[in-house]
Write an enzyme that holds these catalytic residues in place. Structure first.
Site, short mmCIF file in Angstrom:
data_model
loop_
_atom_site.label_atom_id
_atom_site.label_comp_id
_atom_site.label_asym_id
_atom_site.label_seq_id
_atom_site.Cartn_x
_atom_site.Cartn_y
_atom_site.Cartn_z
N LYS A 73 33.87 43.19 8.68
CA LYS A 73 33.54 42.23 7.61
C LYS A 73 33.50 42.93 6.24
O LYS A 73 33.96 42.39 5.24
CB LYS A 73 32.19 41.57 7.91
CG LYS A 73 31.57 40.84 6.75
CD LYS A 73 30.27 40.19 7.16
CE LYS A 73 29.17 41.18 7.44
NZ LYS A 73 28.15 41.30 6.40
N ARG B 244 21.61 33.77 7.38
CA ARG B 244 21.59 34.36 8.71
C ARG B 244 21.03 33.36 9.74
O ARG B 244 20.98 33.67 10.91
CB ARG B 244 20.69 35.60 8.74
CG ARG B 244 21.23 36.83 8.02
CD ARG B 244 21.94 37.75 8.96
NE ARG B 244 21.55 39.14 9.03
CZ ARG B 244 21.86 40.12 8.19
NH1 ARG B 244 22.47 39.88 7.06
NH2 ARG B 244 21.55 41.36 8.47
N ARG C 25 32.43 54.54 17.09
CA ARG C 25 32.64 55.20 15.79
C ARG C 25 32.34 56.69 15.87
O ARG C 25 31.34 57.10 16.45
CB ARG C 25 31.67 54.64 14.74
CG ARG C 25 32.09 53.38 14.11
CD ARG C 25 31.00 52.98 13.09
NE ARG C 25 31.04 51.57 12.85
CZ ARG C 25 29.95 50.83 12.59
NH1 ARG C 25 28.76 51.36 12.52
NH2 ARG C 25 30.08 49.54 12.37
N ARG D 262 26.80 58.77 14.77
CA ARG D 262 25.61 58.47 13.97
C ARG D 262 24.58 57.89 14.94
O ARG D 262 24.93 57.02 15.75
CB ARG D 262 25.98 57.44 12.90
CG ARG D 262 25.26 57.62 11.60
CD ARG D 262 25.83 56.73 10.55
NE ARG D 262 25.74 55.33 10.95
CZ ARG D 262 26.32 54.34 10.29
NH1 ARG D 262 27.06 54.59 9.23
NH2 ARG D 262 26.19 53.10 10.69
N ARG E 221 20.56 42.92 16.92
CA ARG E 221 21.32 42.37 15.79
C ARG E 221 22.32 41.32 16.27
O ARG E 221 22.49 40.27 15.66
CB ARG E 221 22.10 43.48 15.07
CG ARG E 221 21.24 44.43 14.29
CD ARG E 221 22.12 45.52 13.70
NE ARG E 221 22.88 45.01 12.57
CZ ARG E 221 22.49 45.06 11.32
NH1 ARG E 221 21.34 45.61 11.02
NH2 ARG E 221 23.22 44.58 10.35
P1 AMP Z 1 22.17 44.21 6.51
O1 AMP Z 1 22.44 45.36 5.59
O2 AMP Z 1 22.87 42.95 6.10
O3 AMP Z 1 22.38 44.53 7.94
O4 AMP Z 1 20.61 43.89 6.35
C1 AMP Z 1 19.62 44.82 6.68
C2 AMP Z 1 18.37 44.10 7.14
O5 AMP Z 1 17.85 43.31 6.07
C3 AMP Z 1 18.55 43.12 8.28
O6 AMP Z 1 18.52 43.75 9.54
C4 AMP Z 1 17.37 42.18 8.08
O7 AMP Z 1 16.17 42.77 8.55
C5 AMP Z 1 17.29 42.11 6.58
N1 AMP Z 1 18.11 40.97 6.08
C6 AMP Z 1 19.30 41.02 5.42
N2 AMP Z 1 19.75 39.79 5.14
C7 AMP Z 1 18.83 38.92 5.65
C8 AMP Z 1 18.73 37.50 5.70
N3 AMP Z 1 19.67 36.70 5.18
N4 AMP Z 1 17.63 36.97 6.30
C9 AMP Z 1 16.68 37.74 6.81
N5 AMP Z 1 16.70 39.08 6.81
C10 AMP Z 1 17.78 39.68 6.25
#
Ligand code: AMP
Length: 222
Positions: free
Chosen positions: A13, A86, A125, A160, A172
């Site tokens: 993505k 999300r 990876r 990693r 996730r």
């Molecule tokens: P990401 O870098 O998008 O994986 O985001 C890192 C973390 O931030 C996620 O694992 C969530 O804990 C939090 N997070 C990011 N976007 C959202 C969202 N739209 N709603 C709730 N938590 C979020």
């Protein structure tokens, strides 16, 4: 030009998002990055969010939604929103906010990849010790390492640690692939609206190489 992009961790993505972002010169609004900024600055919001982020959980909507909507309003026109919504509640609140602000959506992009493939890609990876941008993945044909060495420079390869944390990946993906109330459900919320509301919902098969997926995406963008 305002767009949303969806895709599970491991789907590429990020690479496809950067194509859209640079083609239309958009601000990249990433909810995860906004949280990381707050955490680095030690803000109250950052402290609260960190408790959830460290557990691999979603930050509650009461914190996340106003933070993202504020950022969007400040930006006005010209953004690619990534990592938000999300869940379905976030999708609804985003849609209402866009209507209230008179902001239009142009594209909603969904990078599709089966869950087991996404997990394999993450776990496969390998990082080159000489150059982290040398792509190596033991499960991706196009970027298979040369034996146990970097396919670009022959350097040593490492993993990693969070890429090998299966429980964290599963957590996730549980959120992403939940088509009832989770992230896929929020993507489908927009899919249903697309025709009626005049924006384009682009479904991409993420199983090809980054270049193949990029080409498919290019063809669907105006
Ligand atoms: P990401 O870098 O998008 O994986 O985001 C890192 C973390 O931030 C996620 O694992 C969530 O804990 C939090 N997070 C990011 N976007 C959202 C969202 N739209 N709603 C709730 N938590 C979020």
């Amino acid at each position: 030009m305002n767009s949303l992009i969806f895709g599970p961790n491991g789907s590429g993505k990020g690479a496809q998002g950067s194509l859209v972002k640079s083609k239309y010169n958009l601000a990249h609004i990433e909810s995860g990055a906004i949280f990381r900024e707050h955490i680095n600055k030690g803000t109250e919001l950052g402290k609260k969010a960190k408790e959830y982020i460290d557990k691999g959980e979603l930050v509650p909507d009461e914190i996340t939604v106003p933070m993202v909507l504020e950022t969007l309003k400040k930006q006005g026109e010209g953004w690619l929103l990534d990592g938000f919504p999300r869940n379905v509640a976030q999708a609804r609140m985003l849609w209402d906010a866009l209507k209230n602000e008179g902001l239009k959506l142009n594209y909603v992009i969904e990078v599709q990849l089966p869950r087991d493939t996404a997990k394999k890609r993450i776990m496969g990876r390998r990082l080159c010790v000489n150059e982290p941008n040398h792509p190596n993945n033991i499960y991706v044909e196009a970027i298979m390492p040369d034996g146990d060495k970097c396919r670009v420079c022959g350097g040593e390869l490492k993993t990693r640690s969070d890429d090998q944390d299966e429980a964290a990946i599963d957590k996730r993906h549980d959120i992403y692939y939940d088509a009832q109330t989770g992230t896929l459900a929020s993507a489908y919320f927009f899919k249903e609206l697309a025709d009626k509301e005049g924006f384009k919902y682009i479904e991409l098969d993420g199983s090809g190489s980054i270049e193949e997926v990029r080409e498919a995406l290019q063809k669907q963008l105006d």
